[in-house]
Motif scaffolding. Structure first.
Motif, mmCIF file in Angstrom:
data_model
loop_
_atom_site.group_PDB
_atom_site.id
_atom_site.type_symbol
_atom_site.label_atom_id
_atom_site.label_comp_id
_atom_site.label_asym_id
_atom_site.label_seq_id
_atom_site.Cartn_x
_atom_site.Cartn_y
_atom_site.Cartn_z
ATOM 1 N N GLU A 97 74.458 10.741 -34.837
ATOM 2 C CA GLU A 97 73.332 9.812 -34.916
ATOM 3 C C GLU A 97 73.428 8.786 -33.795
ATOM 4 O O GLU A 97 74.467 8.155 -33.600
ATOM 5 N N ARG A 98 72.362 8.643 -33.063
ATOM 6 C CA ARG A 98 72.288 7.628 -32.016
ATOM 7 C C ARG A 98 70.946 6.926 -32.100
ATOM 8 O O ARG A 98 69.901 7.560 -31.973
ATOM 9 N N GLU A 99 70.988 5.655 -32.332
ATOM 10 C CA GLU A 99 69.774 4.846 -32.465
ATOM 11 C C GLU A 99 68.835 5.423 -33.518
ATOM 12 O O GLU A 99 67.614 5.494 -33.329
ATOM 13 N N GLY A 100 69.425 5.879 -34.622
ATOM 14 C CA GLY A 100 68.634 6.367 -35.736
ATOM 15 C C GLY A 100 68.145 7.791 -35.619
ATOM 16 O O GLY A 100 67.439 8.290 -36.495
ATOM 17 N N VAL A 101 68.547 8.487 -34.559
ATOM 18 C CA VAL A 101 68.107 9.864 -34.335
ATOM 19 C C VAL A 101 69.331 10.759 -34.169
ATOM 20 O O VAL A 101 70.277 10.401 -33.463
ATOM 21 N N ASP A 102 69.333 11.934 -34.804
ATOM 22 C CA ASP A 102 70.416 12.898 -34.626
ATOM 23 C C ASP A 102 70.255 13.617 -33.294
ATOM 24 O O ASP A 102 69.187 14.188 -33.013
ATOM 25 N N VAL A 103 71.299 13.582 -32.463
ATOM 26 C CA VAL A 103 71.240 14.199 -31.140
ATOM 27 C C VAL A 103 72.440 15.127 -30.958
ATOM 28 O O VAL A 103 73.523 14.877 -31.498
#
Length: 270
Positions: A127-133
């Motif tokens: 999770e990075r800044e609320g998004v799964d990457v």
């Protein structure tokens, strides 16, 4: 095999840099012995490399990698300091009077999906800044860390042939250009000696077995600049009443490019 062969050959090249600075001046370097020591440790190094590659960590989250570094350096007899610049690790090996040589390797990965198809490819999502990457080691930091651990072991084995202090630095957050500053801001206050020489190497898309070294600047850094364009909304039937930030930003991108291509001396860095 191609990837691990590249890893080991570049590791050996890195080892040569360190030994040139630390081995006693009157002592001739036995390159064949160095090569034998390096390749005899190949199975361990390849396992470490694959483990780090399969478990990449973004900037300032390199907890697993830092733990590996700290464990390996401690087992070799280095004085280890952790938590420098959040996740940075330093190992110090004092061996009498002599130069203080620091070797730096970075640990963080990229927010990139791996499509290599390798059996040890990363499938991690974070999770990075609320998004799964997806994340992977697309910049070679897994190799850099592995080289450092290999060199650390060999320099212990060669302690009777050199004098001085060797410092191994595992740096976080290189990709966001913050980790080096974070470590430098506190590591000398935590007991890390200031080096006479600071060395590092980076992987590169060149033939296996080759390394590049020239006088002066060797590597480039990146700068981050955030620019916000403010527009005014409107209706498609009256575009003259609106200000379109997309057109503004597109034009700015083209103009920024000319700073380097048309305004800076081609022989100068920019």
């Amino acid at each position: 095999m191609r990837h691990t062969s590249t890893l080991l050959k570049l590791f050996f090249a890195t080892l040569l840099f360190i030994t040139n600075y630390l081995l006693q001046a009157q002592q001739k370097i036995d390159y064949q012995k160095l090569k034998k020591l390096a390749y005899s440790d190949s199975a361990r190094l390849v396992n470490i490399f694959k483990g780090i590659h399969q478990n990449p960590e973004l900037a300032f989250t390199e907890a697993r990698t830092a733990e590996i570094v700290a464990k390996e350096l401690t087992a070799l007899g280095y004085t280890v300091i952790t938590g420098i610049g959040k996740t940075g690790v330093v190992g110090i090996l004092k061996n009498g009077e002599g130069p203080i040589v620091m070797y730096r390797a970075d640990m963080d990965c990229n927010a990139v999906k791996e499509t290599t198809g390798l059996p040890y490819a990363s499938t991690k999502m974070v999770e990075r800044e609320g998004v799964d990457v997806p994340v992977m080691h697309a910049c070679g930091h897994d190799a850099h860390t592995t080289w450092m651990l290999g060199i650390a072991k060999i320099m212990v084995a060669l302690k009777d042939q050199w004098k001085g202090t060797l410092i191994m630095v595992a740096q976080p957050a290189e990709e966001i250009i913050s980790g080096a500053k974070a470590m430098a801001a506190e590591m000398y206050e935590k007991g890390v000696p200031e080096p006479d020489y600071l060395l590092g190497m980076h992987t590169a898309p060149i033939p296996v077995g080759f390394y590049v070294n020239v006088p002066g600047y060797r590597l480039a850094g990146g700068g981050i600049l955030d620019v916000t364009f403010y527009g005014i909304g409107g209706h498609g039937s009256a575009p003259q009443e609106a200000i379109d930030p997309i057109v503004m930003s597109a034009n700015a991108i083209l103009q920024y490019q000319t700073i380097i291509s048309r305004n800076i001396d081609p022989q100068s860095a920019a």
